[in-house]
Design a protein around this motif. Structure first.
Motif, PDB file in Angstrom:
ATOM      1  N   ARG A  50       0.817  -1.400   0.124  1.00  0.00           N
ATOM      2  CA  ARG A  50       0.066   0.056   0.051  1.00  0.00           C
ATOM      3  C   ARG A  50       0.793   1.317  -0.030  1.00  0.00           C
ATOM      4  O   ARG A  50       0.438   2.353  -0.577  1.00  0.00           O
ATOM      5  N   SER A  51       1.895   1.261   0.786  1.00  0.00           N
ATOM      6  CA  SER A  51       2.921   2.449   0.952  1.00  0.00           C
ATOM      7  C   SER A  51       3.998   2.488  -0.288  1.00  0.00           C
ATOM      8  O   SER A  51       4.717   3.253  -0.307  1.00  0.00           O
ATOM      9  N   ALA A  52       4.058   1.336  -1.102  1.00  0.00           N
ATOM     10  CA  ALA A  52       5.206   1.043  -2.196  1.00  0.00           C
ATOM     11  C   ALA A  52       4.914   1.928  -3.115  1.00  0.00           C
ATOM     12  O   ALA A  52       3.658   2.324  -3.611  1.00  0.00           O
ATOM     13  N   PRO A  53       5.914   2.619  -3.760  1.00  0.00           N
ATOM     14  CA  PRO A  53       5.763   3.545  -5.083  1.00  0.00           C
ATOM     15  C   PRO A  53       4.961   2.535  -5.975  1.00  0.00           C
ATOM     16  O   PRO A  53       5.101   1.192  -6.030  1.00  0.00           O
ATOM     17  N   TRP A  54       4.154   3.385  -7.078  1.00  0.00           N
ATOM     18  CA  TRP A  54       3.594   2.893  -8.101  1.00  0.00           C
ATOM     19  C   TRP A  54       4.348   1.835  -8.841  1.00  0.00           C
ATOM     20  O   TRP A  54       3.743   0.967  -9.357  1.00  0.00           O
ATOM     21  N   ALA A  55       5.507   2.135  -9.191  1.00  0.00           N
ATOM     22  CA  ALA A  55       6.286   1.433 -10.082  1.00  0.00           C
ATOM     23  C   ALA A  55       6.742  -0.212  -9.468  1.00  0.00           C
ATOM     24  O   ALA A  55       6.524  -1.286 -10.245  1.00  0.00           O
ATOM     25  N   VAL A  56       6.988  -0.181  -8.082  1.00  0.00           N
ATOM     26  CA  VAL A  56       7.174  -1.285  -7.369  1.00  0.00           C
ATOM     27  C   VAL A  56       5.823  -2.202  -7.372  1.00  0.00           C
ATOM     28  O   VAL A  56       5.925  -3.308  -7.628  1.00  0.00           O
ATOM     29  N   ARG A  57       4.877  -1.394  -6.961  1.00  0.00           N
ATOM     30  CA  ARG A  57       3.180  -2.363  -7.069  1.00  0.00           C
ATOM     31  C   ARG A  57       2.849  -2.936  -8.428  1.00  0.00           C
ATOM     32  O   ARG A  57       2.507  -3.936  -8.393  1.00  0.00           O
ATOM     33  N   GLY A  58       3.143  -2.002  -9.392  1.00  0.00           N
ATOM     34  CA  GLY A  58       3.187  -2.688 -10.702  1.00  0.00           C
ATOM     35  C   GLY A  58       3.849  -3.907 -11.198  1.00  0.00           C
ATOM     36  O   GLY A  58       3.480  -4.793 -11.612  1.00  0.00           O
ATOM     37  N   PHE A  59       5.112  -3.648 -10.742  1.00  0.00           N
ATOM     38  CA  PHE A  59       6.180  -4.893 -10.692  1.00  0.00           C
ATOM     39  C   PHE A  59       5.673  -6.029 -10.263  1.00  0.00           C
ATOM     40  O   PHE A  59       5.557  -7.167 -10.714  1.00  0.00           O
ATOM     41  N   HIS A  60       5.497  -5.978  -8.915  1.00  0.00           N
ATOM     42  CA  HIS A  60       4.857  -6.990  -8.094  1.00  0.00           C
ATOM     43  C   HIS A  60       3.501  -7.488  -8.822  1.00  0.00           C
ATOM     44  O   HIS A  60       3.301  -8.918  -8.826  1.00  0.00           O
ATOM     45  N   ARG A  61       2.588  -6.789  -9.264  1.00  0.00           N
ATOM     46  CA  ARG A  61       1.319  -7.205  -9.657  1.00  0.00           C
ATOM     47  C   ARG A  61       1.723  -8.285 -11.086  1.00  0.00           C
ATOM     48  O   ARG A  61       1.088  -9.377 -11.324  1.00  0.00           O
ATOM     49  N   VAL A  62       2.661  -7.688 -11.760  1.00  0.00           N
ATOM     50  CA  VAL A  62       3.064  -8.653 -12.973  1.00  0.00           C
ATOM     51  C   VAL A  62       3.679  -9.570 -12.507  1.00  0.00           C
ATOM     52  O   VAL A  62       3.379 -10.698 -13.211  1.00  0.00           O
ATOM     53  N   CYS A  63       4.442  -9.905 -11.546  1.00  0.00           N
ATOM     54  CA  CYS A  63       5.152 -11.084 -11.127  1.00  0.00           C
ATOM     55  C   CYS A  63       4.337 -11.832 -10.569  1.00  0.00           C
ATOM     56  O   CYS A  63       4.140 -12.991 -10.948  1.00  0.00           O
ATOM     57  N   ASP A  64       3.276 -11.576  -9.894  1.00  0.00           N
ATOM     58  CA  ASP A  64       2.322 -12.345  -9.186  1.00  0.00           C
ATOM     59  C   ASP A  64       1.125 -12.623 -10.190  1.00  0.00           C
ATOM     60  O   ASP A  64       0.808 -13.943 -10.341  1.00  0.00           O
ATOM     61  N   GLY A  65       0.991 -12.006 -11.330  1.00  0.00           N
ATOM     62  CA  GLY A  65       0.140 -12.386 -12.435  1.00  0.00           C
ATOM     63  C   GLY A  65       1.034 -13.656 -13.370  1.00  0.00           C
ATOM     64  O   GLY A  65       0.046 -14.628 -13.616  1.00  0.00           O
TER      65      GLY A  65
END
Length: 162
Positions: free
Chosen positions: A6-21
């Motif tokens: 929740r507090s991570a920058p948008w790039a980090v959140r997006g990267f994690h979403r791609v990896c999780d996906g």
């Protein structure tokens, strides 16, 4: 969404979403054994390898080949450290000790896998290109394992599903 994201920058959140996906697309039996950080490592490694080759291509003919190769290699490993630390593992450990550990890991990797395995397997009679591929496979597993459990041990909490 995980609390840490929740507090991570948008790039980090997006990267994690791609990896999780990507992990979510794997068959269930494989999904249980492939952490999102491994997918992240593969993405970062592909990008840094492309950077390495791009630098080599740009510098080839401008400077001596050993200088061009070294510049590309060093840039790729520096970029790999930065991207894996910030995007993939979200490490919060002190940079100085991490860089020192990373340099040791890179040197061991170079000596054991890039030179050792490749030369040893080629000396046994396997084509040097195939020997380098085998060395590269060992290199990839060694580098991921070293970054995950040694260099970046202070990282984002693992996904409870893995």
């Amino acid at each position: 969404m995980r609390e840490s994201e929740r507090s991570a920058p948008w790039a980090v959140r997006g990267f994690h979403r791609v990896c999780d996906g990507v992990v979510a697309l794997l068959p269930a039996r494989l999904r249980r054994h492939v952490p999102p950080t491994f997918v992240g490592y593969l993405l970062v490694s592909g990008f840094t390898f492309a950077t390495d080759l791009s630098m080599l291509t740009a510098l080839h003919g401008v400077v001596a080949l050993p200088i061009a190769v070294t510049a590309g290699y060093c840039t790729a490993f520096g970029l790999s450290y930065l991207l894996n630390r910030t995007l993939n593992f979200e490490s919060h450990g002190a940079v100085g000790p991490q860089v020192a550990l990373y340099v040791v890991v890179v040197v061991v990797n170079y000596l054991v896998f890039i030179l050792g395995v490749t030369s040893g397997v080629a000396a046994l009679g396997l084509d040097y290109r195939l020997a380098r591929v085998l060395g590269g496979l060992g290199e990839g597993l060694f580098m991921y394992s070293s970054m995950r459990w040694i260099v970046f041990r202070n990282r984002r909490p693992p996904d409870p599903d893995h």
